[in-house]
Design a protein around this motif. Structure first.
Motif, mmCIF file in Angstrom:
data_model
loop_
_atom_site.group_PDB
_atom_site.id
_atom_site.type_symbol
_atom_site.label_atom_id
_atom_site.label_comp_id
_atom_site.label_asym_id
_atom_site.label_seq_id
_atom_site.Cartn_x
_atom_site.Cartn_y
_atom_site.Cartn_z
ATOM 1 N N HIS A 51 0.809 -1.217 0.000
ATOM 2 C CA HIS A 51 0.000 0.000 0.000
ATOM 3 C C HIS A 51 0.846 1.273 0.000
ATOM 4 O O HIS A 51 0.352 2.340 -0.378
ATOM 5 N N SER A 52 2.093 1.176 0.448
ATOM 6 C CA SER A 52 2.957 2.360 0.580
ATOM 7 C C SER A 52 3.657 2.634 -0.747
ATOM 8 O O SER A 52 4.840 2.345 -0.931
ATOM 9 N N VAL A 53 2.908 3.186 -1.696
ATOM 10 C CA VAL A 53 3.397 3.373 -3.064
ATOM 11 C C VAL A 53 3.461 4.859 -3.402
ATOM 12 O O VAL A 53 2.490 5.593 -3.207
ATOM 13 N N GLU A 54 4.619 5.293 -3.886
ATOM 14 C CA GLU A 54 4.798 6.667 -4.355
ATOM 15 C C GLU A 54 5.228 6.639 -5.820
ATOM 16 O O GLU A 54 5.977 5.756 -6.237
ATOM 17 N N PHE A 55 4.751 7.616 -6.587
ATOM 18 C CA PHE A 55 5.064 7.686 -8.014
ATOM 19 C C PHE A 55 5.949 8.902 -8.296
ATOM 20 O O PHE A 55 5.691 10.002 -7.796
ATOM 21 N N ILE A 56 6.978 8.679 -9.090
ATOM 22 C CA ILE A 56 7.889 9.738 -9.506
ATOM 23 C C ILE A 56 7.786 9.827 -11.029
ATOM 24 O O ILE A 56 8.181 8.898 -11.738
ATOM 25 N N ALA A 57 7.241 10.930 -11.519
ATOM 26 C CA ALA A 57 6.929 11.044 -12.946
ATOM 27 C C ALA A 57 8.011 11.806 -13.697
ATOM 28 O O ALA A 57 8.505 12.842 -13.231
ATOM 29 N N MET A 58 8.368 11.291 -14.849
ATOM 30 C CA MET A 58 9.234 11.986 -15.803
ATOM 31 C C MET A 58 8.425 12.125 -17.087
ATOM 32 O O MET A 58 8.265 11.157 -17.832
ATOM 33 N N GLN A 59 7.920 13.329 -17.321
ATOM 34 C CA GLN A 59 6.969 13.550 -18.402
ATOM 35 C C GLN A 59 7.570 14.371 -19.531
ATOM 36 O O GLN A 59 8.549 15.084 -19.351
ATOM 37 N N GLY A 60 6.954 14.279 -20.704
ATOM 38 C CA GLY A 60 7.368 15.104 -21.825
ATOM 39 C C GLY A 60 8.736 14.762 -22.381
ATOM 40 O O GLY A 60 9.395 15.623 -22.974
ATOM 41 N N LEU A 61 9.156 13.516 -22.242
ATOM 42 C CA LEU A 61 10.502 13.138 -22.656
ATOM 43 C C LEU A 61 10.683 13.166 -24.174
ATOM 44 O O LEU A 61 11.823 13.161 -24.660
ATOM 45 N N ALA A 62 9.589 13.204 -24.917
ATOM 46 C CA ALA A 62 9.681 13.246 -26.382
ATOM 47 C C ALA A 62 9.695 14.676 -26.915
ATOM 48 O O ALA A 62 9.670 14.879 -28.134
ATOM 49 N N GLN A 63 9.783 15.655 -26.003
ATOM 50 C CA GLN A 63 9.665 17.052 -26.416
ATOM 51 C C GLN A 63 10.997 17.788 -26.450
ATOM 52 O O GLN A 63 11.043 19.014 -26.363
ATOM 53 N N GLY A 64 12.096 17.034 -26.557
ATOM 54 C CA GLY A 64 13.395 17.672 -26.716
ATOM 55 C C GLY A 64 14.251 17.643 -25.465
ATOM 56 O O GLY A 64 13.813 17.234 -24.378
ATOM 57 N N ASP A 65 15.513 18.089 -25.632
ATOM 58 C CA ASP A 65 16.496 18.024 -24.548
ATOM 59 C C ASP A 65 16.081 18.854 -23.342
ATOM 60 O O ASP A 65 16.260 18.430 -22.194
ATOM 61 N N ASP A 66 15.570 20.048 -23.568
ATOM 62 C CA ASP A 66 15.176 20.904 -22.446
ATOM 63 C C ASP A 66 14.091 20.233 -21.611
ATOM 64 O O ASP A 66 14.129 20.283 -20.362
ATOM 65 N N ALA A 67 13.141 19.615 -22.280
ATOM 66 C CA ALA A 67 12.057 18.934 -21.561
ATOM 67 C C ALA A 67 12.603 17.753 -20.774
ATOM 68 O O ALA A 67 12.166 17.500 -19.638
ATOM 69 N N ARG A 68 13.553 17.023 -21.352
ATOM 70 C CA ARG A 68 14.135 15.872 -20.645
ATOM 71 C C ARG A 68 14.914 16.319 -19.418
ATOM 72 O O ARG A 68 14.823 15.696 -18.354
ATOM 73 N N HIS A 69 15.672 17.401 -19.546
ATOM 74 C CA HIS A 69 16.417 17.914 -18.397
ATOM 75 C C HIS A 69 15.465 18.392 -17.299
ATOM 76 O O HIS A 69 15.711 18.160 -16.101
ATOM 77 N N ALA A 70 14.399 19.059 -17.701
ATOM 78 C CA ALA A 70 13.422 19.547 -16.724
ATOM 79 C C ALA A 70 12.744 18.378 -16.017
ATOM 80 O O ALA A 70 12.526 18.412 -14.796
ATOM 81 N N ALA A 71 12.413 17.335 -16.772
ATOM 82 C CA ALA A 71 11.758 16.157 -16.183
ATOM 83 C C ALA A 71 12.692 15.468 -15.202
ATOM 84 O O ALA A 71 12.261 15.037 -14.122
ATOM 85 N N SER A 72 13.967 15.357 -15.561
ATOM 86 C CA SER A 72 14.940 14.720 -14.675
ATOM 87 C C SER A 72 15.120 15.528 -13.397
ATOM 88 O O SER A 72 15.185 14.971 -12.293
#
Length: 207
Positions: A163-184
């Motif tokens: 039950h103790s589940v946490e989600f860490i989202a990395m979104q927009g990874l297909a939207q370019g390098d800036d988006a990937r860096h921001a997601a990370s």
């Protein structure tokens, strides 16, 4: 010694961005822990077959050879103190590699039982962190697609007692390098928050 189980579910296996972040987080949780990595891409699980299905229907004992893979996976899960799942979002939900793991692990009379009140988990709860990688955006004000992965995983893990589940989202990874860096960067902020919160509860520190 603590044990950490990491499920790497991306086609890129442990080379994926999600897996790399999960391994980084494992070291943050406990650098002395035994890290067990199950790469579901490089070592794919077989689908549920007729023998397994018949064994379920006939209430075969846990020692049945048709449950060998299921038993190994459940034992691996039972022995871990932390569960980390690094998974991409495929077509709004979990990829086939992770779904096969779920199908082997969620087993009646072994990891859950059916009661008049519904399914009841038989495994002990443990801190679980799910790293979700997505090319699009599925959470927040900028969301442009549905998210069936998060509610599904939360529900299916609770079915077996986690039950103790946490989600860490990395979104927009297909939207370019800036988006990937921001997601990370955003994912690392979440990681730090969860790690700090967890250590305050357990009284441990691994700075």
């Amino acid at each position: 010694m603590n044990s950490i189980l990491l499920l790497a579910c991306s086609p890129h296996g442990t080379a994926s961005q999600g897996s790399r972040l999960a391994m980084e987080y494992a070291a943050r949780l406990d650098p002395q822990a035994q890290l067990v990595i199950r790469d579901l891409a490089s070592e794919p699980l077989p689908p549920i077959d007729a023998n397994y299905a018949d064994a379920i229907v006939t209430s075969a004992p846990d020692t049945s050879p048709h449950f060998n893979i299921s038993e190994n996976l459940i034992a691996e899960l039972e022995h871990c103190d932390y569960l980390l799942i690094a998974t991409p979002m495929h077509n709004f939900t979990v990829p086939a590699a992770l779904k096969l793991w779920i199908d082997h692990v969620v087993r009646i009379h072994r990891s859950f039982r059916a009661t008049a009140q519904g399914k009841q988990g038989l495994l002990r709860d443990r801190p679980t962190f799910v790293f979700v990688s997505a090319g699009g955006i599925f959470q927040g004000e900028m969301s442009m697609q549905p998210d069936f992965l998060t509610p599904y995983l939360r529900h299916v893990l609770s079915t077996i007692g986690i039950h103790s589940v946490e989600f860490i989202a990395m979104q927009g990874l297909a939207q370019g390098d800036d988006a990937r860096h921001a997601a990370s960067s955003q994912a690392r902020q979440q990681m730090n928050q969860y790690a700090t919160s967890l250590m305050s509860v357990t009284g441990e520190s691994h700075e």
